[in-house]
Design an enzyme around this catalytic site. Structure first.
Site, PDB file in Angstrom:
ATOM      1  N   TYR A 184      42.806  11.929  33.492  1.00  0.00           N
ATOM      2  CA  TYR A 184      42.023  12.651  34.503  1.00  0.00           C
ATOM      3  C   TYR A 184      40.972  11.724  35.102  1.00  0.00           C
ATOM      4  O   TYR A 184      40.116  11.188  34.396  1.00  0.00           O
ATOM      5  CB  TYR A 184      41.351  13.857  33.844  1.00  0.00           C
ATOM      6  CG  TYR A 184      40.903  14.930  34.808  1.00  0.00           C
ATOM      7  CD1 TYR A 184      41.750  15.988  35.129  1.00  0.00           C
ATOM      8  CD2 TYR A 184      39.637  14.903  35.365  1.00  0.00           C
ATOM      9  CE1 TYR A 184      41.330  16.992  35.992  1.00  0.00           C
ATOM     10  CE2 TYR A 184      39.213  15.893  36.232  1.00  0.00           C
ATOM     11  CZ  TYR A 184      40.064  16.945  36.543  1.00  0.00           C
ATOM     12  OH  TYR A 184      39.650  17.941  37.403  1.00  0.00           O
ATOM     13  N   TYR A 188      43.365  15.939  44.724  1.00  0.00           N
ATOM     14  CA  TYR A 188      42.616  16.625  43.671  1.00  0.00           C
ATOM     15  C   TYR A 188      43.059  18.085  43.654  1.00  0.00           C
ATOM     16  O   TYR A 188      42.558  18.913  44.396  1.00  0.00           O
ATOM     17  CB  TYR A 188      41.118  16.512  43.942  1.00  0.00           C
ATOM     18  CG  TYR A 188      40.253  17.255  42.945  1.00  0.00           C
ATOM     19  CD1 TYR A 188      40.021  16.731  41.675  1.00  0.00           C
ATOM     20  CD2 TYR A 188      39.651  18.471  43.267  1.00  0.00           C
ATOM     21  CE1 TYR A 188      39.224  17.402  40.756  1.00  0.00           C
ATOM     22  CE2 TYR A 188      38.845  19.142  42.358  1.00  0.00           C
ATOM     23  CZ  TYR A 188      38.641  18.603  41.103  1.00  0.00           C
ATOM     24  OH  TYR A 188      37.847  19.255  40.200  1.00  0.00           O
TER      25      TYR A 188
END
Length: 392
Positions: free
Chosen positions: A296, A346
């Protein structure tokens, strides 16, 4: 208690996504329906068979509405995971538990958001102005000091990491450059055909020192969905199943919502260490068994302690890992082969899980050779989650 209770009990059999943009021109519900229908078509499963749904708490798409719109008949299981991007892998875990225990047969995991054209997480501020809400009170300790945005919160940890290790801003840049290199060859990525140099990274403006512009992920519109069934049912479907080897969630002592400033150390991610321990224990695997990782990357500094938490680098030494290029195309552990949230989009990390699925299937545009296991992690700085995916 045995920790391998989920190992190979469930599989991801369908994958769908919309385009990723800065202005989708559609509602989040429409984006969700598009991605879910695409995933079900990929799996060869009738929408009427969907009896479970899992997503995030920060979502404007009610399960019952999406279930109705796709033509669902009976919804036996639904769950939501909190803590923003820390939820990215948790719905996969919840879905796996549901099908492994027989609570549901076909569970859809989804995330649909207009996070650029709608509500922008990166602008900071409160999600609610209710004075009685816990997070309103909690952030009251930080806002008066100017700590009002995710970038400012992460900057506190990043500055301490630089102070306690030999890492520099250029090492953050090496993470961004690697992500953009993969994005440049991914037609689905926002930064397709737009690589980044280390010099460009270092010349970019400060956002919250030591974070520069390219240390911060994008704000994107789009949706991703996947279909999860039991390992037994997966054998009869049209796609080669992607097995869930391990799944875990984690939070540790003195945990806050991106503001765990009162811990003994700010250079570690103990919640991610908790997830790493759980994943390795459940899967029976270790760092040497992982061929590629999706880590991430809402902010580049947190990629370094993730490499350390999972045993790919010694504590405080991940800077050497990236200086040697191990995370790059052709490296010993290519990281974020879709371009990550830095380079692709995102979608709160679920597009990273999707890339993990593609790597196991052998269908990634930046396919790593000989993939048997892929590690995928969720948001850092918050209670988090992770999965290890593998071949049948």
């Amino acid at each position: 208690m045995a920790r391998d209770f989920l190992r190979n009990k469930a599989a991801i059999v369908g994958l769908g996504a919309t385009e990723f943009s800065k202005d989708s021109g559609r509602t989040e519900i429409q984006l969700g329906v598009e991605a879910i229908m695409s995933a079900l078509n990929d799996a060869g499963i009738d929408p009427a068979d969907v009896d479970g749904m899992a997503t995030y708490t920060m979502d404007n798409n009610p399960e019952i509405e999406l279930h109705r719109l796709i033509g669902g008949r009976e919804l036996k299981f639904f769950s939501r995971a909190h803590y923003g991007g820390g939820a990215a892998c948790a719905p996969v875990m919840h879905a796996a538990m549901a099908v492994a225990t027989g609570v549901a047969d076909v569970v859809v995991v989804y995330r649909a958001m207009n996070e650029r054209s709608g509500f922008r997480f990166g602008q900071g501020g409160l999600l609610t102005e209710d004075p009685n809400a816990f997070e309103t009170v909690d952030f009251g300790w930080y806002f008066p000091h100017g700590l009002m945005t995710p970038a400012s919160w992460v900057a506190m940890f990043a500055q301490r990491y630089l102070h306690e290790t030999e890492a520099t801003s250029e090492d953050f840049g090496r993470i961004a450059v690697g992500a953009r290199d993969f994005a440049s060859t991914n037609p689905a990525a926002w930064f397709y055909q737009k690589p980044l140099t280390l010099e460009e990274h270092q010349a970019a403006k400060w956002v919250a020192e030591p974070l520069r512009l390219f240390d911060c992920c994008q704000e994107s519109d789009g949706a991703v969905a996947m279909v999860i069934v039991s390992a037994e049912r997966a054998k009869d479907l049209q796609q080669t199943p992607v097995m869930i080897r391990g799944a875990a969630q984690g939070a540790k002592d003195q945990q806050r919502m991106m503001t765990s400033f009162y811990r003994d150390s700010l250079m570690d991610l103990p919640e991610m260490q908790c997830v790493a321990d759980g994943l390795y224990s459940m899967s029976g695997l270790g760092p040497d068994d992982i061929q590629t990782a999706v880590l991430y990357d809402h902010f580049t500094p947190f990629v370094l302690p993730q490499l350390e938490a999972f045993g790919f680098a010694e504590r405080g030494k991940a800077c050497n890992f990236v200086r040697e290029g191990h995370h790059l195309r052709g490296g010993k552990l290519p990281v974020n082969t879709h371009g990550g949230q830095i380079g692709e989009a995102y979608i709160h990390g679920l597009n990273g899980v999707a890339e993990g699925v593609r790597q196991v299937r052998g269908s990634s545009v930046n396919q790593v050779a000989g993939v048997e296991h892929v590690l995928v992690t969720a948001g850092t700085g918050v209670p988090t989650s992770g999965v290890i995916l593998g071949t049948p």
